[in-house]
Enzyme design. Structure first.
Site, PDB file in Angstrom:
ATOM      1  N   GLU A   1       0.813  -1.205   0.000  1.00 28.66           N
ATOM      2  CA  GLU A   1       0.000   0.000   0.000  1.00 28.66           C
ATOM      3  C   GLU A   1       0.850   1.260   0.000  1.00 28.66           C
ATOM      4  O   GLU A   1       0.497   2.257  -0.640  1.00 28.66           O
ATOM      5  CB  GLU A   1      -0.963  -0.002   1.191  1.00 28.66           C
ATOM      6  CG  GLU A   1      -2.019  -1.090   1.136  1.00 28.66           C
ATOM      7  CD  GLU A   1      -2.863  -1.038  -0.129  1.00 28.66           C
ATOM      8  OE1 GLU A   1      -3.057   0.062  -0.692  1.00 28.66           O
ATOM      9  OE2 GLU A   1      -3.322  -2.097  -0.581  1.00 28.66           O
TER      10      GLU A   1
ATOM     11  N   TYR B   1      -5.222   6.369   5.078  1.00 28.50           N
ATOM     12  CA  TYR B   1      -5.447   5.326   4.086  1.00 28.50           C
ATOM     13  C   TYR B   1      -4.712   4.034   4.451  1.00 28.50           C
ATOM     14  O   TYR B   1      -5.298   2.948   4.430  1.00 28.50           O
ATOM     15  CB  TYR B   1      -5.012   5.786   2.690  1.00 28.50           C
ATOM     16  CG  TYR B   1      -5.012   4.646   1.719  1.00 28.50           C
ATOM     17  CD1 TYR B   1      -6.208   4.127   1.242  1.00 28.50           C
ATOM     18  CD2 TYR B   1      -3.817   4.028   1.329  1.00 28.50           C
ATOM     19  CE1 TYR B   1      -6.232   3.030   0.386  1.00 28.50           C
ATOM     20  CE2 TYR B   1      -3.830   2.949   0.483  1.00 28.50           C
ATOM     21  CZ  TYR B   1      -5.036   2.451   0.016  1.00 28.50           C
ATOM     22  OH  TYR B   1      -5.050   1.360  -0.805  1.00 28.50           O
TER      23      TYR B   1
ATOM     24  N   ASP C   1      -8.738   6.243  -0.775  1.00 25.94           N
ATOM     25  CA  ASP C   1      -7.713   6.944  -1.542  1.00 25.94           C
ATOM     26  C   ASP C   1      -8.398   7.730  -2.653  1.00 25.94           C
ATOM     27  O   ASP C   1      -9.627   7.878  -2.666  1.00 25.94           O
ATOM     28  CB  ASP C   1      -6.673   5.963  -2.088  1.00 25.94           C
ATOM     29  CG  ASP C   1      -7.214   5.094  -3.217  1.00 25.94           C
ATOM     30  OD1 ASP C   1      -8.441   5.085  -3.461  1.00 25.94           O
ATOM     31  OD2 ASP C   1      -6.391   4.424  -3.882  1.00 25.94           O
TER      32      ASP C   1
END
Length: 361
Positions: A33, A116, A134
């Protein structure tokens, strides 16, 4: 409209087969991520494999030297991501016995893990019913539901968070969040979205009101700042000189060559007369071997106009000895350097005039 059923139905037919989706290891999910925050999946795949192969556990990352981490990250840009990931790994090892916390509320307290990333780790690895929002998610929600809040504002973030929480599949939050991300990456893309075969076509506010290009609402666009760099690739025998950037500026902790930054472009004629050149190379004799054309390099909010100058010196100046480290020219590639410098070192002039063995007699 049964949003989650429509979304997950689309996802079953279109989901991307990505390596970090075949694991529940929170460390691997976290790394993926962070890489994907400013990087396309196609580019990020190779870096994910390289990073996790080099640092297979959070302990390996925490115990690594920062230079090693940045070198493995080299080419991805936005190096703050790598430094934050490294620092957070050290904190987790020291304060959490190497165990990544499962709860969003604990994850968000760790410096380097933002909203996030905390949502992604908590939902993907631990199946917690929290959003992972996001740019893809902001775009989908704004278009389908006609949300005019500014995503970057505090109120906007609250509005989007609440909507996603209301829509979320609490039984399978990992699948729901992954589906949202894929839908934004593959279907509801920023430009020319695939509205013709979109399963939300009949419900989409933006589509029905011809506002696809207007949502989500955008803030003021920053005007890029122009900067003018002249890099000095200085040869002393088979050695050259580099230094690590330490100021709160672009490329923090990366290595570069001696730099002259000016308010305007520094022409070759003006370079010969510039005071900074004399300070870097000294007064006991130097030869300019090569001066490049101006190279334009775009960053997120800056445009760099850069020349590379290859110089051979007869003695080491005081400024070089105090501010730089002398290294064998053949070992420059061992250090993490900005992509702008990487690109020049990979080009023919560098190979011909700088990296190849020279006759210094």
């Amino acid at each position: 409209m049964d949003f989650k059923s429509i979304l997950t139905g689309w996802y079953k037919q279109n989901r991307r087969d990505l390596p970090w989706r075949s694991t529940s290891n929170p460390y691997y999910i976290w790394v993926s991520e962070v890489i994907l925050q400013q990087t396309r999946v196609a580019q990020g795949l190779a870096y994910y494999q390289r990073f996790t192969n080099t640092f297979p556990t959070i302990y390996d990352l925490a115990n690594a030297h920062e230079d090693t981490v940045l070198k493995v990250w080299q080419g991805l840009g936005y190096y703050t991501r790598a430094r934050n990931l490294h620092n957070a790994a050290k904190l987790i090892v020291n304060q959490h016995n190497g165990k990544i916390p499962p709860e969003y509320s604990e994850l968000i307290k760790i410096k380097g893990i933002g909203d996030y990333s905390a949502g992604a780790i908590a939902s993907f690895a631990f199946k917690k019913a929290v959003p992972a929002i996001d740019g893809n998610v902001y775009r989908i929600i704004a278009r389908i539901f006609g949300v005019f809040s500014l995503p970057t504002s505090a109120q906007g973030k609250k509005d989007f968070h609440q909507i996603v929480m209301d829509l979320m599949d609490k039984e399978a939050p990992d699948t729901f969040n992954q589906a949202l991300l894929d839908f934004g990456a593959l279907q509801c893309v920023p430009k020319s979205p695939k509205c013709g075969d979109c399963p939300f076509q009949d419900y989409c506010y933006a589509y029905r009101n011809n506002m696809i290009d207007s949502l989500p609402v955008k803030g003021k666009k920053l005007i890029p700042r122009d900067r003018y760099f002249t890099y000095l690739l200085i040869q002393f025998g088979y050695n050259t000189f580099i230094s690590k950037r330490k100021s709160k500026d672009i490329w923090h902790s990366l290595y570069e060559f001696p730099l002259i930054e000016t308010e305007k472009a520094l022409s070759p004629n003006l370079l010969h007369k510039h005071k900074a050149l004399k300070e870097w190379v000294g007064t006991k004799g130097y030869t300019i071997i090569y001066i490049s054309d101006m190279v334009k390099h775009l960053l997120s909010h800056q445009t760099l106009h850069t020349r590379f100058v290859i110089i051979r010196i007869d003695s080491i100046s005081k400024k070089l000895s105090q501010e730089c480290t002398m290294v064998p020219t053949s070992e420059v590639s061992h250090y993490s350097t900005p992509k702008l410098i990487d690109n020049f070192l990979a080009a023919e002039p560098a190979a011909k005039y700088f990296l190849s063995p020279q006759d210094f007699h």
